[in-house]
Motif scaffolding. Structure first.
Motif, PDB file in Angstrom:
ATOM      1  N   VAL A  55      -4.966  -6.122   1.138  1.00  0.00           N
ATOM      2  CA  VAL A  55      -6.161  -6.008  -0.143  1.00  0.00           C
ATOM      3  C   VAL A  55      -7.508  -5.819  -0.058  1.00  0.00           C
ATOM      4  N   PHE A  63      -5.587  -3.530  -4.816  1.00  0.00           N
ATOM      5  CA  PHE A  63      -4.622  -3.599  -6.061  1.00  0.00           C
ATOM      6  C   PHE A  63      -5.041  -2.160  -7.366  1.00  0.00           C
ATOM      7  N   GLU A  67      -2.281   0.405  -8.447  1.00  0.00           N
ATOM      8  CA  GLU A  67      -2.528   0.903  -9.325  1.00  0.00           C
ATOM      9  C   GLU A  67      -2.629   2.319  -9.591  1.00  0.00           C
ATOM     10  N   PHE A  82       2.316  -5.164   0.744  1.00  0.00           N
ATOM     11  CA  PHE A  82       0.496  -6.219   0.224  1.00  0.00           C
ATOM     12  C   PHE A  82      -0.109  -6.777   1.951  1.00  0.00           C
ATOM     13  N   HIS A  92      -2.736 -15.094  -6.528  1.00  0.00           N
ATOM     14  CA  HIS A  92      -2.932 -14.374  -5.812  1.00  0.00           C
ATOM     15  C   HIS A  92      -2.108 -13.294  -5.863  1.00  0.00           C
ATOM     16  N   LYS A  95      -0.752 -11.343  -9.032  1.00  0.00           N
ATOM     17  CA  LYS A  95      -1.253 -10.189  -9.356  1.00  0.00           C
ATOM     18  C   LYS A  95      -1.326  -9.385  -8.815  1.00  0.00           C
ATOM     19  N   GLY A  96      -0.753  -9.112  -7.962  1.00  0.00           N
ATOM     20  CA  GLY A  96      -0.449  -8.020  -6.878  1.00  0.00           C
ATOM     21  C   GLY A  96       1.022  -7.553  -7.236  1.00  0.00           C
ATOM     22  N   THR A  99       1.167  -6.186 -10.215  1.00  0.00           N
ATOM     23  CA  THR A  99       0.591  -3.937 -10.114  1.00  0.00           C
ATOM     24  C   THR A  99       1.849  -3.435  -9.329  1.00  0.00           C
TER      25      THR A  99
END
Length: 530
Positions: A55, A63, A67, A82, A92, A95-96, A99
């Motif tokens: 990460v 991230f 993307e 990740f 967190h 978010k991953g 993505t």
């Protein structure tokens, strides 16, 4: 096996080295880089299946890298995991995953968890690629397959319907002839009349055997034929077959022998009726096509695994043998080794076809070795579970079975013989009962009366036991949703028992059953009765 490409992206070389050491195996290629831009290039140029991406990296974090990968049609299907040392907080992880990642690995890495996760995703990729390859193959042949399938199914339906209908229609009068013949034999007859009646009985039984073969074949091919396994005395089965076929072997002056492995288990789980059918067909055929010499049955243990044993049944003869080009032909329906076989020896050409299908249904392997004019060896090999005998003597227990008065049971059973046996057993225990013949009648009786327990056969006409149990559990008879239900089943497979339990049965008793077992279960489920 095609190797899977795995990409490792981490700005610290020591982390890459550690992951490479952990994941090293023969069926994968590991590609690694410390540069995210290099990772993008590698992903576009190579067939990357899985990417383990750190990460926190300078210039471009994990991230951002993911993307970009997910926005490109060429790389969007890469499975991203990740690898991070940052907080395990939900935000967190979310978010991953948003993505496009499929999972997280947290540093310091647990070698077992890391290896297990990567293993599962490698298997997922393999399965996914296999499915894609199969889909392409199916699409390419779809039109031809559909056409061939329609033609095959049409022909199969016509044959199945004809065989099944004709078999049933012919069996009824033949059974009548056999029954009348047996009644005639009990009346005063002259020697000449008795000889004619005996010939009539032999002819009728021979014709019934042919019809049974046809009916068995139609059941097998229509998928309505089932294998029912139960504790079976393997030695007794083999010896009984040899005893039954000894007369025709003596008439032909053949030496009929049996050779059993001394280490054979006393009892195995097997469908004794179908195993007997396989052996009768193979040994009967061997005697039929052997003019002089011998026919022998050999049973040996090939392998053992836990409580299972691999048995090989070999039928060896010194008969006319089979030409190499005809070996495959003999297993086809209504086929003989050559055109002269039927003229010389008779028969329908169904026996070996049925043996082949039975062997397949039982999960076994049927093989043949033969040399024309020198003899043949037919081998049937299969795995069997060893039945571990209990030291409990049922008879003494049965003598001590206590009456279960004040107990009322509903019995649903369509088979007249089974119904008679269950009724007699329950009456001997002073149990009150109502007996019905199908699930629909059982539901109506349950609505009208109160019972402490239901004994339900699994397979019945009109409505089977499983359907009736589901309706009971859904409240068909209000207030009686939780009544204990025990099902009877001729099958002993775990899947059949699981199906009954899933339908709502409390317990399953396999047929044939020991009265002591039934008594114990009735006591167990009605123990609250005063």
């Amino acid at each position: 096996m095609e190797k899977i490409n795995i990409l490792i992206v981490d700005d610290r070389p020591e982390n890459i080295i550690a992951l490479e050491a952990l994941l090293q195996r023969n069926d994968i290629n590991i590609i690694s880089t410390t540069n995210p831009n290099e990772a993008l290039r590698l992903s576009w140029e190579m067939d990357i299946a899985i990417a383990l991406i750190d990460v926190q990296m300078p210039e471009m974090d994990g991230f951002e890298l993911v993307e970009i990968l997910k926005s490109n049609p060429r790389t969007k299907e890469i499975l991203v995991i990740f690898v991070t040392a940052i907080s395990k907080e939900t935000k967190h992880a979310v978010k991953g995953l948003n993505t496009g990642a499929v999972d997280y690995l947290y540093k310091p890495l647990d070698p077992y968890i890391t290896s297990a996760k990567v293993d599962s995703f490698i298997q997922f990729v393999r399965n996914q690629r296999e499915v894609k390859a199969k889909n392409k193959e199916l699409e390419a042949n779809q039109k031809e397959l559909i056409k061939a399938k329609d033609l095959a199914e049409q022909g199969k339906r016509i044959k199945e319907n004809f065989l099944a209908n004709m078999s049933h229609e012919i069996r009824t009068p033949i059974n009548g002839i056999i029954g009348i013949t047996q009644l005639l034999k009990r009346t005063p007859l002259s020697d000449e009349q008795l000889e004619m009646v005996n010939l009539l009985e032999v002819s009728s039984n021979s014709l019934l055997g042919v019809i049974n073969d046809v009916l068995d074949l139609s059941k097998i091919e229509s998928g309505k034929f089932k294998i029912s396994r139960a504790p079976t005395d393997i030695v007794k089965i083999c010896e009984a077959v040899i005893d039954l076929l000894r007369i025709p072997s003596v008439e032909k002056k053949l030496d009929l022998t049996i050779n059993l492995d001394t280490e054979l288990p006393k009892m195995i789980y097997a469908d004794s009726l179908r195993l007997n059918q396989i052996l009768m067909n193979l040994i009967g055929n061997a005697i039929k096509f052997t003019h002089e010499g011998s026919v022998s049955l050999k049973v040996e243990i090939l392998d053992r695994k836990g409580n299972n044993v691999k048995l090989k049944f070999s039928i060896i003869d010194s008969g006319i043998g089979i030409a190499k080009e005809n070996i495959d032909k003999i297993f086809e329906t209504f086929e003989q080794a050559d055109e002269q076989t039927t003229i010389k020896f008779g028969g329908t050409g169904l026996g070996l076809s049925i043996v082949k299908n039975l062997a397949k249904l039982k999960g076994g392997l049927l093989e043949v070795q033969s040399e024309e004019f020198k003899g043949s060896t037919f081998c049937f090999t299969n795995w069997y579970e060893i039945f571990k005998e209990t030291t409990v003597d049922i008879k003494p227990i049965e003598e001590k079975l206590i009456p279960l008065s004040n107990t009322r049971i509903l019995v649903a059973e369509d088979n007249p013989i089974n119904k008679f046996l269950i009724t007699k057993i329950l009456q001997s225990w002073q149990i009150e009962m109502d007996v019905v013949e199908n699930g629909k009648e059982a539901l109506e009786k349950l609505r009208e009366n109160d019972y402490h327990l239901i004994l339900m056969d699994t397979f019945m006409p009109v409505m089977n036991g499983l359907e009736a149990i589901k309706l009971i559990r859904e409240g068909y008879a209000s207030g009686k949703e939780n009544i204990p239900i025990i099902t009877f089943s001729a099958a002993v497979m775990d899947t059949d028992k699981a199906t009954a339990i899933a339908a709502g049965a409390n317990d399953v008793i396999s047929k044939p059953f020991e009265p002591a077992v039934l008594h114990k279960k009735i006591q167990e489920y009605t123990k609250t009765i005063g």
